[in-house]
Design a protein around this motif. Structure first.
Motif, PDB file in Angstrom:
ATOM      1  N   ASP A 187       0.852  -1.206   0.000  1.00 58.64           N
ATOM      2  CA  ASP A 187       0.000   0.000   0.000  1.00 58.64           C
ATOM      3  C   ASP A 187       0.878   1.243   0.000  1.00 58.64           C
ATOM      4  OD1 ASP A 187      -2.219  -1.530   0.035  1.00 58.64           O
ATOM      5  OD2 ASP A 187      -2.613  -1.335   2.184  1.00 58.64           O
ATOM      6  N   ARG A 188       1.994   1.138   0.704  1.00 58.48           N
ATOM      7  CA  ARG A 188       2.961   2.246   0.742  1.00 58.48           C
ATOM      8  C   ARG A 188       4.306   1.727   1.200  1.00 58.48           C
ATOM      9  NH1 ARG A 188       1.123  -0.061   5.187  1.00 58.48           N
ATOM     10  NH2 ARG A 188       0.809   1.253   7.002  1.00 58.48           N
ATOM     11  N   VAL A 189       5.357   2.524   0.867  1.00 52.90           N
ATOM     12  CA  VAL A 189       6.690   2.260   1.419  1.00 52.90           C
ATOM     13  C   VAL A 189       7.011   3.501   2.229  1.00 52.90           C
ATOM     14  CG1 VAL A 189       9.124   2.193   0.790  1.00 52.90           C
ATOM     15  CG2 VAL A 189       7.503   0.714  -0.389  1.00 52.90           C
ATOM     16  N   LEU A 190       7.457   3.300   3.460  1.00 55.58           N
ATOM     17  CA  LEU A 190       7.707   4.449   4.331  1.00 55.58           C
ATOM     18  C   LEU A 190       9.209   4.591   4.572  1.00 55.58           C
ATOM     19  CD1 LEU A 190       6.691   6.652   6.288  1.00 55.58           C
ATOM     20  CD2 LEU A 190       6.319   4.860   7.994  1.00 55.58           C
ATOM     21  N   ILE A 191       9.722   5.795   4.291  1.00 55.39           N
ATOM     22  CA  ILE A 191      11.149   6.027   4.530  1.00 55.39           C
ATOM     23  C   ILE A 191      11.301   7.282   5.392  1.00 55.39           C
ATOM     24  CG2 ILE A 191      13.411   6.419   3.472  1.00 55.39           C
ATOM     25  CD1 ILE A 191      12.375   5.083   0.940  1.00 55.39           C
ATOM     26  N   GLY A 192      11.919   7.087   6.551  1.00 56.46           N
ATOM     27  CA  GLY A 192      12.177   8.225   7.425  1.00 56.46           C
ATOM     28  C   GLY A 192      13.673   8.490   7.469  1.00 56.46           C
ATOM     29  N   GLY A 193      14.052   9.760   7.405  1.00 55.11           N
ATOM     30  CA  GLY A 193      15.485  10.054   7.462  1.00 55.11           C
ATOM     31  C   GLY A 193      15.735  11.535   7.629  1.00 55.11           C
ATOM     32  N   GLU A 194      17.020  11.848   7.843  1.00 55.37           N
ATOM     33  CA  GLU A 194      17.395  13.252   8.028  1.00 55.37           C
ATOM     34  C   GLU A 194      17.979  13.842   6.761  1.00 55.37           C
ATOM     35  OE1 GLU A 194      20.156  12.675  11.238  1.00 55.37           O
ATOM     36  OE2 GLU A 194      18.674  13.260  12.756  1.00 55.37           O
ATOM     37  N   LYS A 195      18.659  12.992   5.966  1.00 57.11           N
ATOM     38  CA  LYS A 195      19.375  13.522   4.792  1.00 57.11           C
ATOM     39  C   LYS A 195      18.690  13.106   3.497  1.00 57.11           C
ATOM     40  CE  LYS A 195      23.782  14.524   6.647  1.00 57.11           C
ATOM     41  NZ  LYS A 195      24.579  13.342   6.988  1.00 57.11           N
ATOM     42  N   ASP A 196      18.340  14.091   2.690  1.00 57.80           N
ATOM     43  CA  ASP A 196      17.611  13.813   1.436  1.00 57.80           C
ATOM     44  C   ASP A 196      18.382  12.854   0.530  1.00 57.80           C
ATOM     45  OD1 ASP A 196      15.654  15.417   2.318  1.00 57.80           O
ATOM     46  OD2 ASP A 196      16.196  17.160   1.087  1.00 57.80           O
ATOM     47  N   GLU A 197      19.722  13.011   0.482  1.00 55.16           N
ATOM     48  CA  GLU A 197      20.511  12.173  -0.449  1.00 55.16           C
ATOM     49  C   GLU A 197      20.382  10.698  -0.063  1.00 55.16           C
ATOM     50  OE1 GLU A 197      21.957  14.594   1.442  1.00 55.16           O
ATOM     51  OE2 GLU A 197      21.926  16.171  -0.067  1.00 55.16           O
ATOM     52  N   ALA A 198      20.441  10.426   1.236  1.00 49.93           N
ATOM     53  CA  ALA A 198      20.343   9.027   1.688  1.00 49.93           C
ATOM     54  C   ALA A 198      18.951   8.484   1.386  1.00 49.93           C
ATOM     55  CB  ALA A 198      20.648   8.937   3.184  1.00 49.93           C
ATOM     56  N   ILE A 199      17.926   9.301   1.656  1.00 48.11           N
ATOM     57  CA  ILE A 199      16.545   8.875   1.383  1.00 48.11           C
ATOM     58  C   ILE A 199      16.411   8.551  -0.114  1.00 48.11           C
ATOM     59  CG2 ILE A 199      14.122   9.652   1.331  1.00 48.11           C
ATOM     60  CD1 ILE A 199      14.694  11.301   3.838  1.00 48.11           C
ATOM     61  N   GLU A 200      16.989   9.416  -0.954  1.00 50.46           N
ATOM     62  CA  GLU A 200      16.892   9.203  -2.402  1.00 50.46           C
ATOM     63  C   GLU A 200      17.567   7.906  -2.846  1.00 50.46           C
ATOM     64  OE1 GLU A 200      15.080  10.609  -4.826  1.00 50.46           O
ATOM     65  OE2 GLU A 200      14.195  11.515  -3.039  1.00 50.46           O
ATOM     66  N   SER A 201      18.673   7.550  -2.204  1.00 59.21           N
ATOM     67  CA  SER A 201      19.357   6.292  -2.575  1.00 59.21           C
ATOM     68  C   SER A 201      18.447   5.095  -2.339  1.00 59.21           C
ATOM     69  CB  SER A 201      20.629   6.100  -1.751  1.00 59.21           C
ATOM     70  OG  SER A 201      21.586   7.028  -2.150  1.00 59.21           O
ATOM     71  N   LEU A 202      17.700   5.124  -1.221  1.00 59.13           N
ATOM     72  CA  LEU A 202      16.794   4.003  -0.940  1.00 59.13           C
ATOM     73  C   LEU A 202      15.575   4.065  -1.865  1.00 59.13           C
ATOM     74  CD1 LEU A 202      16.124   1.499   0.673  1.00 59.13           C
ATOM     75  CD2 LEU A 202      15.278   2.933   2.529  1.00 59.13           C
ATOM     76  N   CYS A 203      15.073   5.298  -2.114  1.00 56.76           N
ATOM     77  CA  CYS A 203      13.943   5.442  -3.055  1.00 56.76           C
ATOM     78  C   CYS A 203      14.319   4.847  -4.406  1.00 56.76           C
ATOM     79  CB  CYS A 203      13.602   6.919  -3.283  1.00 56.76           C
ATOM     80  SG  CYS A 203      12.748   7.656  -1.916  1.00 56.76           S
ATOM     81  N   ASP A 204      15.569   5.076  -4.790  1.00 55.25           N
ATOM     82  CA  ASP A 204      16.063   4.601  -6.085  1.00 55.25           C
ATOM     83  C   ASP A 204      15.929   3.075  -6.212  1.00 55.25           C
ATOM     84  OD1 ASP A 204      17.155   5.516  -8.458  1.00 55.25           O
ATOM     85  OD2 ASP A 204      19.123   4.675  -7.916  1.00 55.25           O
ATOM     86  N   ILE A 205      16.130   2.377  -5.110  1.00 53.48           N
ATOM     87  CA  ILE A 205      15.946   0.919  -5.090  1.00 53.48           C
ATOM     88  C   ILE A 205      14.463   0.601  -5.283  1.00 53.48           C
ATOM     89  CG2 ILE A 205      16.015  -1.129  -3.567  1.00 53.48           C
ATOM     90  CD1 ILE A 205      18.798  -0.415  -4.362  1.00 53.48           C
ATOM     91  N   TYR A 206      13.613   1.244  -4.472  1.00 52.11           N
ATOM     92  CA  TYR A 206      12.176   0.924  -4.520  1.00 52.11           C
ATOM     93  C   TYR A 206      11.540   1.327  -5.846  1.00 52.11           C
ATOM     94  CZ  TYR A 206      11.849  -0.580   0.363  1.00 52.11           C
ATOM     95  OH  TYR A 206      11.973  -1.284   1.533  1.00 52.11           O
TER      96      TYR A 206
END
Ligand code: NAD
Ligand code: UGA
Length: 469
Positions: free
Chosen positions: A183-202
């Motif tokens: 239904d959703r993937v939830l990513i919590g973080g402080e740094k946009d670059e790190a969040i984007e790296s994981l988004c890139d996988i999903y």
């Protein structure tokens, strides 16, 4: 610029780590996935060429393992080595309720998470993104951060880390589907670059609009809250089932009537023997502990009631079975159909079947247990305080034995209890079964999956959860 992930290491090859990395590997053929665990037996089973031997049963999982294993998906006990070579590390270890010390009985035991953080600090090299996949109390990321940012613990002093929270929402029994189409993937973080790296996988298979980005604490709290809300719905409907039974209402009809209101919705309204599974109770108790810690007594009491109702409900069922069998079950044979905490899984953690079986054995019942996926050795572990049949040295307490087919359980039994909603139980031939049982015979359907009228035709008494007459 996005830091491109080439190698992912997942610490913990359990019910979450195994299926999650398998689906990710299937969807991201250009990334190498290394799933590591300290438990050698578990890893050997993940690597077994006989796919029937995988340590976890999930529909559809074996086929994907077959596609990816040995290509971009590997299981091993090489924890240090695989941490070293990873760009991203998922922590997917167990976080059970503490059994002693401060917060015992409520707070999560974070010793496995802390051990992982220390291993990561010691062995990882270069820039590494550490992802919390385990369900953790709010602000656990802080603990991980303070270990990873402590120069004394780092082998590579120039090492940089970012920490993300990416809780898992899969349900056992439908894990593959839940991971393929969440239904959703939830990513919590402080740094946009790190969040984007994981988004890139999903992004390899998840539409952008389904990826929710939050701060780390919201992400951690959202996971506990989701489980608390789901469990609360089950306790709500289970409380109403008791009321249905005494008033002549039918809980299935009530659930249908309220579930068709869009604001309520139809899911998670099946009354059953009480929720089980490794997480609902643990996560609510965690929320209770957190609320108490912050002095929010009313909030703590509110959520604790969800667990109390569940405990009461399980006891209500075992008491009711004993009462219907003339309040004495010493030496009576009772078939238990289903031992896992829900259908389509071999997991028995916190299964209501365990508590209900124990209550029946305390009263002297002799149980004949069948489950299509739970192994004998697991049932033995779960009922270890009680004697296996023919081994009995305990006098008045009952016993248990395990059968490999439900048809073998019915000979001379006084009662049959449906504990898990396995599909095959819907096709039992009650006419034949009635002839094998001792009279008066009873069927107790804690999942309301059978048709009481059909069974009663053959002279069997039926109690079905929430079915008032
Ligand atoms: P699990 O017990 O099945 O698996 C955890 C594994 O981690 C074990 O095999 C254990 O040997 C391994 N481990 C522990 N410490 C280790 C270490 N230092 N190094 C290597 N391996 C280590 O647990 P699970 O059901 O997979 O749950 C894991 C987490 O995910 C929990 O926090 C749980 O709350 C959460 N969760 C579970 C589910 C579920 O359906 N089971 C769903 C969502 C979230
Ligand atoms: C639950 C959540 O559904 C997942 O989103 C979450 O990721 C997971 O916990 C977790 O954090 O571990 P799970 O425990 O695998 O998943 O299974 P559920 O389908 O939620 O069932 C939990 C228990 O509630 C089972 O005993 C089930 O039989 C019972 N249940 C469920 C009911 O009695 N009635 C229902 O309507 C639904």
């Amino acid at each position: 610029m996005i830091f491109k992930i080439r190698t992912i290491c997942c610490i913990g090859a359990g019910y979450v780590g195994g299926p999650t990395m398998t689906v990710m590997a299937d969807k991201c053929p250009n990334v190498q996935f290394e799933v590591v665990d300290l438990n050698r037996e578990r890893i050997d089973r993940w690597n077994d060429s006989n796919l029937q031997m995988l340590p976890i049963y999930e529909p559809g999982l074996a086929e994907i393992i077959n596609r990816c294993r040995g290509k971009n998906l590997h299981f091993s006990t090489l924890v240090e080595e695989k941490i070293k070579s990873a760009d991203m590390i998922f922590i997917s270890v167990n976080t059970p309720t503490k059994t002693k010390g401060m917060g015992a009985g409520k707070a999560s035991d974070l010793k496995w998470v802390e051990a992982c953080a220390r291993q990561v600090a010691k062995y990882s090299e270069g820039y590494t993104i550490v992802v919390e996949k385990s369900t953790l109390p709010v602000r656990t990321a802080e603990v991980i951060k303070s270990i990873l940012h402590n120069k004394d613990l780092l082998t590579d002093k120039s090492h940089r880390f970012d920490i993300l929270s990416n809780p898992e929402f899969l349900s056992e029994g439908s894990a593959v589907k839940d991971l393929m189409e969440p239904d959703r993937v939830l990513i919590g973080g402080e740094k946009d670059e790190a969040i984007e790296s994981l988004c890139d996988i999903y992004r390899n298979w998840i539409p952008e609009e389904k990826i929710i980005k939050t701060n780390i604490w919201s992400s951690e709290l959202a996971k506990l809250t989701a489980n608390a809300f789901l469990a609360q719905r089950i306790s709500s409907i289970n409380s109403i089932s008791a009321l249905c039974e005494v008033t002549g209402a039918n809980v299935k009809e009530v659930a249908r009537a309220i579930g068709s209101d869009n604001r309520i919705g139809s899911k998670f309204l099946c009354s059953g023997p009480g929720f089980g599974g490794s997480c609902f109770k643990k996560d609510i108790l965690n929320l209770v502990y957190l609320s108490e810690y912050f002095g929010l007594t009313e909030v703590a009491t509110f959520w604790e009631e969800v667990v109390k109702l569940n405990n009461w409900h399980q006891k209500r069922i075992s008491r009711l079975i004993i009462q219907k069998l003339f309040s004495t079950i010493t030496g009576k044979k009772i078939a238990i159909l289903g031992f896992s905490f829900k259908a389509n899984t071999n997991d028995t953690r916190e299964s209501s079947a365990i508590n209900i079986c124990k209550e029946l054995m305390i009263e002297g019942g002799d149980l004949k247990i069948y489950d299509p996926k739970v192994e004998y050795i697991q049932i033995k572990k779960d009922l270890n305080d009680f004697e296996e049949k023919n081994n009995s040295s305990k006098g008045s307490e009952g016993s248990w034995e395990v059968f490999d087919s439900f048809n073998k359980c019915f000979e001379e039994v006084d009662a049959i209890v449906i504990m898990t909603e396995w599909e095959e139980f819907k096709f039992i031939n009650w006419q034949e079964v009635a002839q094998m049982m001792r009279k008066p015979s009873w069927v107790f359907d804690t999942r309301a999956i059978l048709d009481p009228k059909e069974i009663k035709k053959y002279g069997i008494n039926v109690w079905s959860i929430g079915y008032g007459e």
